[in-house]
Design an enzyme around this catalytic site. Structure first.
Site, PDB file in Angstrom:
ATOM      1  CB  VAL A 132      -1.000  -0.017   1.182  1.00 33.37           C
ATOM      2  CG1 VAL A 132      -0.314   0.253   2.515  1.00 33.37           C
ATOM      3  CG2 VAL A 132      -2.135   0.962   0.953  1.00 33.37           C
ATOM      4  CG  ASP A 133       4.192   1.231   2.493  1.00 25.62           C
ATOM      5  OD1 ASP A 133       3.244   0.432   2.611  1.00 25.62           O
ATOM      6  OD2 ASP A 133       5.132   1.282   3.303  1.00 25.62           O
ATOM      7  CB  SER A 134       3.875   0.889  -3.908  1.00 19.80           C
ATOM      8  OG  SER A 134       2.611   0.277  -4.112  1.00 19.80           O
ATOM      9  CG  LEU A 135      -1.154   2.136  -4.073  1.00 16.06           C
ATOM     10  CD1 LEU A 135      -2.540   1.710  -3.634  1.00 16.06           C
ATOM     11  CD2 LEU A 135      -0.980   1.988  -5.578  1.00 16.06           C
ATOM     12  CG  PHE A 136       2.713   8.689  -0.396  1.00 17.31           C
ATOM     13  CD1 PHE A 136       1.843   9.697  -0.014  1.00 17.31           C
ATOM     14  CD2 PHE A 136       4.071   8.966  -0.404  1.00 17.31           C
ATOM     15  CE1 PHE A 136       2.315  10.958   0.357  1.00 17.31           C
ATOM     16  CE2 PHE A 136       4.564  10.209  -0.040  1.00 17.31           C
ATOM     17  CZ  PHE A 136       3.679  11.218   0.346  1.00 17.31           C
TER      18      PHE A 136
END
Length: 360
Positions: A132-136
């Site tokens: 999920v971090d990758s979407l930031f």
């Protein structure tokens, strides 16, 4: 209103920036006990300078621009070394935000080269952006590159990959997002645990609940404003990002604690009861942005922003060091007041850019 004055918010943001710029974290200790040295294009550093670029855009303060320019000249406007790796792309957000002050096409070449690797060999979003971090980290940079170059292909690729990743990480039972496949009680999660892990069942909290990591969900909430700001004005699919943002905002406010902070775990806050400032700052940023842009109802969300901003101020040490920052991780862990690292200061600066507008 308990946010203070705009001047006081901006002064505190400057103190936090100056401390971190002069005391950038050089290394972290892995779970194995080994030291990992932080490169300038690593995500910990890239988040900080991307947030510094946001501070420049919000304030037109040349001290922030000078910092980002020094960073970009030091890295040569390069992304990180690993192809297709979102954490190595977040630094491009800083480069692209200050590009109007540079306006030299050669400064775009490393980012174009890195992103064209993905466009030339497309994969499903959940294969590249599987956490999920990758979407930031990556999608706002893809959208920004389209905005700077006028080439629609980058934002179109981002849109397709982003929503594929969302479908992979979203939990319809809680309306929250898993950090990654290790925590997903789904068929796809099990498939990936069989492929990449030990094939076991999903990991759970100590109290048996699903694992929903506050900073990971903070990255998700904060990603939406940063993508929306970079989408073309005529982008037909803008509304789904707003709907995603408002739905998640309505969920995360349920987990704020009485002291204004969120804990590292949303569903098991007592397991690690210490305050956590990076998630709190990301939530504060997103919610304040939503109020400022007329997307979120002030009566509901302003008290949450006010209490989180009051809490965040207590996390700043006397010398400007941002404390209570959970160190690099992918799940809930313990936090201490003396824990500090670059991205924690960056998240605080993002929050300050929006709180300053509310405090006017």
């Amino acid at each position: 209103m308990t946010l203070g004055t705009k001047q006081s918010v901006l002064q505190l943001m400057k103190r936090v920036y100056r401390y971190q710029a002069e005391n950038q974290t050089r290394s972290v200790i892995r779970r194995s006990g080994k030291t990992r040295f932080i490169k300038d294009t690593d995500w910990e550093r890239g988040v900080f300078w991307s947030c510094t670029a946001a501070a420049w855009k919000a304030t037109d303060d040349s001290e922030y621009l000078d910092g980002v320019m020094n960073y970009a000249l030091h890295t040569g406007f390069r992304t990180g070394a690993f192809p297709r790796f979102a954490d190595d792309h977040v630094c491009a957000q800083a480069y692209l935000d200050v590009y109007p002050a540079i306006n030299i096409p050669e400064a775009l070449e490393p980012t174009i080269k890195a992103f064209d690797i993905m466009l030339d060999q497309p994969k499903p979003g959940h294969r590249d952006w599987w956490w999920v971090d990758s979407l930031f980290m990556a999608p706002p940079a893809f959208a920004a590159l389209s905005k700077v170059t006028g080439e629609r292909k980058y934002v179109d690729y981002m849109h397709t990959a982003f929503w594929d990743s969302i479908d992979h990480l979203y939990d319809p039972e809680t309306n929250l997002f898993y950090r990654d496949y290790r925590y997903m009680p789904t068929e796809l999660g099990q498939k990936y645990r069989d492929e990449f892990g030990d094939g076991g069942a999903e990991l759970r909290e100590a109290n048996g609940e699903k694992v929903f990591w506050s900073r990971g969900i903070g990255w998700m909430l904060a990603a939406c404003p940063r993508i929306l700001a970079r989408l073309p004005e005529d982008f037909e699919q803008r509304q789904p990002y707003i709907d995603l943002f408002t739905a998640l905002a309505a969920e995360v406010i349920k987990y704020q604690q009485a002291d204004g902070f969120w804990r590292t775990s949303l569903l098991d806050p007592d397991n690690f009861p210490a305050p956590e400032s990076s998630a709190t700052a990301l939530f504060c940023y997103g919610l304040a942005w939503g109020i400022n842009n007329g997307i979120l109802d002030s009566d509901t969300y302003l008290p949450v922003v006010e209490s989180s901003w009051i809490a965040l101020q207590t996390a700043v040490h006397d010398n400007g060091m941002m404390g209570w920052v959970q160190l690099p991780a992918f799940n809930p862990r313990d936090v201490k007041f003396e824990h500090n690292i670059d991205y924690g200061a960056g998240a605080f600066m993002l929050a300050a850019t929006e709180v300053a507008i509310l405090a006017e």
